[in-house]
Each structure stands twice: as C-alpha cells, then as structure tokens.
Design an enzyme around this catalytic site. Sequence first.
Site, PDB file in Angstrom:
ATOM      1  N   GLU A 105      -8.686  22.928  21.894  1.00 41.50           N
ATOM      2  CA  GLU A 105      -8.452  23.324  20.513  1.00 41.50           C
ATOM      3  C   GLU A 105      -9.772  23.795  19.916  1.00 41.50           C
ATOM      4  OE1 GLU A 105      -7.401  20.037  17.982  1.00 41.50           O
ATOM      5  OE2 GLU A 105      -8.692  18.655  19.081  1.00 41.50           O
ATOM      6  N   LYS A 161      -2.021  23.934  17.012  1.00 37.70           N
ATOM      7  CA  LYS A 161      -2.422  23.828  18.414  1.00 37.70           C
ATOM      8  C   LYS A 161      -1.619  24.738  19.327  1.00 37.70           C
ATOM      9  CE  LYS A 161      -4.532  19.256  18.350  1.00 37.70           C
ATOM     10  NZ  LYS A 161      -4.720  19.188  16.911  1.00 37.70           N
ATOM     11  N   GLU A 188       1.374  19.728  27.893  1.00 38.21           N
ATOM     12  CA  GLU A 188       0.392  20.376  28.756  1.00 38.21           C
ATOM     13  C   GLU A 188       0.018  19.423  29.888  1.00 38.21           C
ATOM     14  OE1 GLU A 188      -2.770  21.315  26.075  1.00 38.21           O
ATOM     15  OE2 GLU A 188      -3.756  19.376  26.312  1.00 38.21           O
ATOM     16  N   PHE A 191     -12.262  -4.285  18.540  1.00 40.29           N
ATOM     17  CA  PHE A 191     -12.775  -3.189  17.706  1.00 40.29           C
ATOM     18  C   PHE A 191     -11.963  -3.016  16.425  1.00 40.29           C
ATOM     19  CE2 PHE A 191     -14.149  -2.266  22.014  1.00 40.29           C
ATOM     20  CZ  PHE A 191     -15.487  -1.967  21.838  1.00 40.29           C
ATOM     21  N   ASN A 240     -12.026  23.355  16.404  1.00 38.86           N
ATOM     22  CA  ASN A 240     -12.225  22.682  15.126  1.00 38.86           C
ATOM     23  C   ASN A 240     -12.964  23.629  14.196  1.00 38.86           C
ATOM     24  OD1 ASN A 240     -11.127  19.945  15.517  1.00 38.86           O
ATOM     25  ND2 ASN A 240     -12.655  19.843  17.126  1.00 38.86           N
TER      26      ASN A 240
END
Length: 671
Positions: free
Chosen positions: A288, A116, A200, A348, A290
Amino acid sequence: MFSKILIANRGEIAVRIIKTCRRMGIATVQVYSEADAGSLAVEMADEAVLIGPAPAAQSYLLADRIVEAVRRTGAQAVHPGFGFLSENAGFARRLRDEGIAFIGPNPEAIEAMGDKISSKKLAAAAGVSTVPGHMGLIESTEEAITIANQIGYPVMIKASAGGGGKGIRVARSDADMAEGFAAVKAEALGAFGDDRVFLEKFIIDPRHIEIQVMGDKHGNVVHLFERECSIQRRNQKVIEEAPSPLLDPETRAAMGAQAVALAKAVNYDSAGTVEFVAGQDKSFFFLEMNTRLQVEHPVTEMITDVDLVEQMIRSAWGEKLAFAQTDLAIKGWAIESRIYAEDPYRGFLPSIGRLIRYEQPREGPHADGYTVRNDSGVREGDEISMFYDPMIAKLCAWGETRDAAVDGMARALEDTHIQGVGHNIPFLAAVMDQPRFRSGNISTSYIKDEFPEGFHGLLPDRRQTDILIATAAAMNEIASEQSGDPSERTDWIVLVAPLGSGGGTGPGDAHGVSLGYDDDEALTLELVGEDRALLLSDIDWRPGLAQFRATLDGAPYTAEVSRVADGFVIRTRAARARVRVLTPAVAALYARLPEKVAADTSKLIQSPMPGLVVAIPVIVGQEVKTGETVAIIEAMKMQNILKAERDGVVKAVGAAAGDPVAADDVLVEFE
C-alpha cells in the site's frame, strides 16, 4: 514562504513540526483538546486554540473546528501530521477549496492510494510488483473460498479501508477462510464503516520494507531509500531501521524506482511511503501507499540529513525539490524504538497514568560513536491519557554501522528512565541484545517466534549478573557512608534473585564478594571462588536517584535502581533482580527462609489495565460457563474482553459500566 502554519495534531509529531517551523522562522498554531490543554505542544506553539473535548471524534477529527481555528488565527496552511485527518481526501479538498494550503499530497493522490483495492490496480498499471491475489470485491464466503483455492493457501484476508493492524487475518484452509472472511468484514464495518474485503497471497516469513518518497508540484519525485519495519506486534511496528539489512544495492534501486513510478503515476507532491512485503530471497511486492508523513520518518532523516517536514512545507508552498536522486546517499545506520505506555509483563496492555519520572538520554553525539535523537511529546509530570495512542517517545540512535547503531540504541534505552506508567523499555532492550536481531535475520513474525509465551523479562547473562553484583555492592557502600554509619566490613554475600522469566521466589544465588579500592580509587570486587575481580569506576549515583551510572571493567552502563526493605531492585536492560548485600551470617539465615506462596486469585476476574468499564454483563448469583464474557474494559482506543476461565457462580460484582478502574482491581468474584 508561509508565515503561520496550524498543526492539526497532537503529541510528539506536533512538537516535531513546531521544531522545524521554528528553524524556518514560521509561526505555529497548535489546536488542542481539553485533555491536551497543558501539553508540551501547546506550550511550545506561538498560539493555541481549544477545539473540543478529549475524544478525538469530538476534537481532532472535526474538520469544521480545524477550519474555524485557521480562520480565527490567520494561518495560511495546515500540517496534519499522521493519523487523524492526515489521509482524509475530503479534508484536503475542503482546505484547497477554501484557499488554505494542505501540507501533504493533493486530494486526488490521497484518494487514489487510500483504497487498497484501487491502489493495487494503479500500482500494477505503473509497473509495480504486486502480491498475487484477487483485487475485486468479494461478496460471499463461498466466493472467497473459491478464490483462495485459486490463489493457493495461505491467503491474507484484508479490509480495503483497513489500517493500524485492524481488519487483517490469515487463512490457511477453507475452514479458516469460512470463519475469517465474515470476521474481517465485521471488523472492517465496525472500525472503518466499510466492509469491503479483498484477498492476497500470504508471503511466508515475510519482511516489511518501505520506501520513502518525496515529490513537488512540478512533477519531480525522488526516493530517500528504505526503512525496515519487520519488528511488529499485532501488525503494528515496534522497531524500525534504515537502511534494511536485507537489501543489496540492486534490489534497493529496483524498489526505489518502482516507488517513484507509482508516485509519479498519481502526481504525488509531498512526503509519502510506498510499503512492500519482501521475501527472504529479496523478492518484493507492493502492499500500500501511505499518503502522509510516517511515524518512523526520523531514521530516514538521520541517514540522509534531509528534514522531511521542511520538504513537505516547501513543496506545499510551491518550491521545486532542491535535490535530485543523484544528490542523495545513505550515511551510516539508524534505528528507532517506539517507547509505549504499555506493560510488557502483562501482554503489552496499555498503561495510563502520570509520568512521575521521565529521564531522557542526552541528544546528540556520544563518545562511544553513536548519536541519539528522541522525539517526544511529553514531559515529566504529564498524564498519559486513555483517549489517544500510548506513545511516549520515538527513541533513535545512529551509528556508522548497524552494529554501532544497535549498541547505541541499547545504551540510549539504558539512559531512559520512566516511572508512573508501565513501559516497554525492557522489551526493546531485550530485542537489541538478541543474537538473531543483531544478525539482521528478521521477519514480521519475529516477536511471536522469539517470545511465544509473551515477555516476562530475561534472566541475566554473566555480564548482567556482574552489573547487578557490582551495582548493589557500590550502592550499599555509598548509602552507608552518606548515612554516617560506614562499615569497616570488606567481605559480603550478595544474593541475586532474578524477577520474572523463570526467576524463583527464593533468596537467589549467593556470590561472595571482597571489596577494596585500587590506586585510582576505583572499587574492586573480588568474586570469591571465581578467581576473578570486577573493577567499578566513574560511579554517578547517590541515594534517591533512580539511575546508577558507572563503568564496569572499562565498559559504561546505566542500571535502573530502587531501594526496597532489605536490599535493592535493579534492572539492567531486560534483566530485573532483587539484590541483597548481607553479612555471611545473615545470608545463611536467608537461605533457610521458606519460599513465599503466591495468593490464590483463581476465583477473581481482575482488570488487566487501568481504564473505563464498558460493561459487566453478569449479576450476583448468575451461573457462568467457561468462555463467557464477564467484563469489557476500554483504554487507549482498545477494548479488552475478559472471559471466565472456568464454570462458576458470581459471588460479587466490583464495578459498573462507566466506572474507572486501576490495574488488578477486582471486577467479578466467583463463589
């Protein structure tokens, strides 16, 4: 073209790849672990090779086993799907060195975008907008605090090698940074074996928007527009759509151009995704890249009519892209819902077990103007294993407009029935019905904003209450007729007691109903005291079926139903209720029943989900303080740490390390 491709993956993406290979006339080899021996992918593939035990580290992540399977079967290429070895530059390089095609980007592009920190530097050099931050390595907490003050809080602390929502924290002050920096470094080292961290700027109320790119080995790269992936939970995507309701044509073109520029800068030659964080003002910054096929690729395929798996195969073979940027256009709108084996009513938490029932919506165009696609890797009767991702299916709906796609998704969710494991369909249905989601005014904090106390179902609105009343009344009539004991009664009291989200434990609200039939034999229900009637037609149900289909006042619906001791439990979208159809005299008696008191479980530590006991670090007689860890349970690659909610002395321990447990099993009991 390749004559045989090996698929180094499992589940729904393996099934997805096999479907395209079949259409292209390419034979397939499916590798599988012991847990996947009876899987749909193994059944569908032309050949299958066992590569190891259930844990991925002993099977799907072993490059040696994959290469050995390629050699044994004579496959010419490997498609890695997503996850596992799909973004492993070393694996891609090894295949290339051994003369085996990798159906993905070249290893140099994977390497360049896999880190990254270096990827952000490359993006900036290629003219891509990047989030303000510090791209160099940070060695100490003190240095991190100094840099954070220069950037300005809030600041995102991110693991350089992170992914899947792991290794990310937001710091809003020096104190947050002091705590979070060390925590992210530790998480990163544990999860990725790499503790490098960067900082960031955290964009307030952000949206997650990504651009799909496709390149070939001849220097051609195009973008296939964007996907909005802002509906996330714990940094993991739940609902995606294409295009984005935020973007205008100018912003879309700018984002697409930047994504293509970055792909060209690293000689990208396959399908990939450039991810951006976007502000509500349409500002956007590179996150980013992928370097693989994305989970949510179907929505892009549905709005472009481009098969991305096919294009990856053609590019790996060496073909030029058969289309240019000007040949691509957005057609309609598509939405994807990730159906997971998880219990939304229990925070969840992952749910494992057998799919006792799995009824899927019909794929293809529907009369109401929407089209359904369901990418699934499991069948009714299959086991949802604790060893892998808990995804059951990626349910997609397409419509001419966003409203049509949302309506189609809501109906497709209604037509999906799962029994045997917990699932998140009620939650997904709740989102589809929310005015905020329908407005397109969303952000990555949407779930946290809209469900701050977690999800407990929704109370039925007027339409849903009508569905509950009409469904129960109709089932009562049909069941009576089929039992050979039809009632001549036309006047009933329907008690509707909502379950969850504030629903009480009493008998529920009483609705007087007078039944009759019109000239077309449709069931009419006059609501006593409301001066209105309901018209129920096109009924498709018989005793034993778990789904009740009908048309109420001209609008079709599907409800999930089950028979209980003195009535029915019915779910329509996110609203569940216990519904009883009673004579007025019996209904009067129900109104006098005392409310049931919930059992006292305050002295028990129960397993919140099925899984394996990792540890129970307490013994009988031990004094435990509030907040101390008393058990660790693992399932679906997740560890759940259970802590004491009060001081106490351990009275009994109900399990030991290595034991399998079910949800609600008692692990520890206090005196």
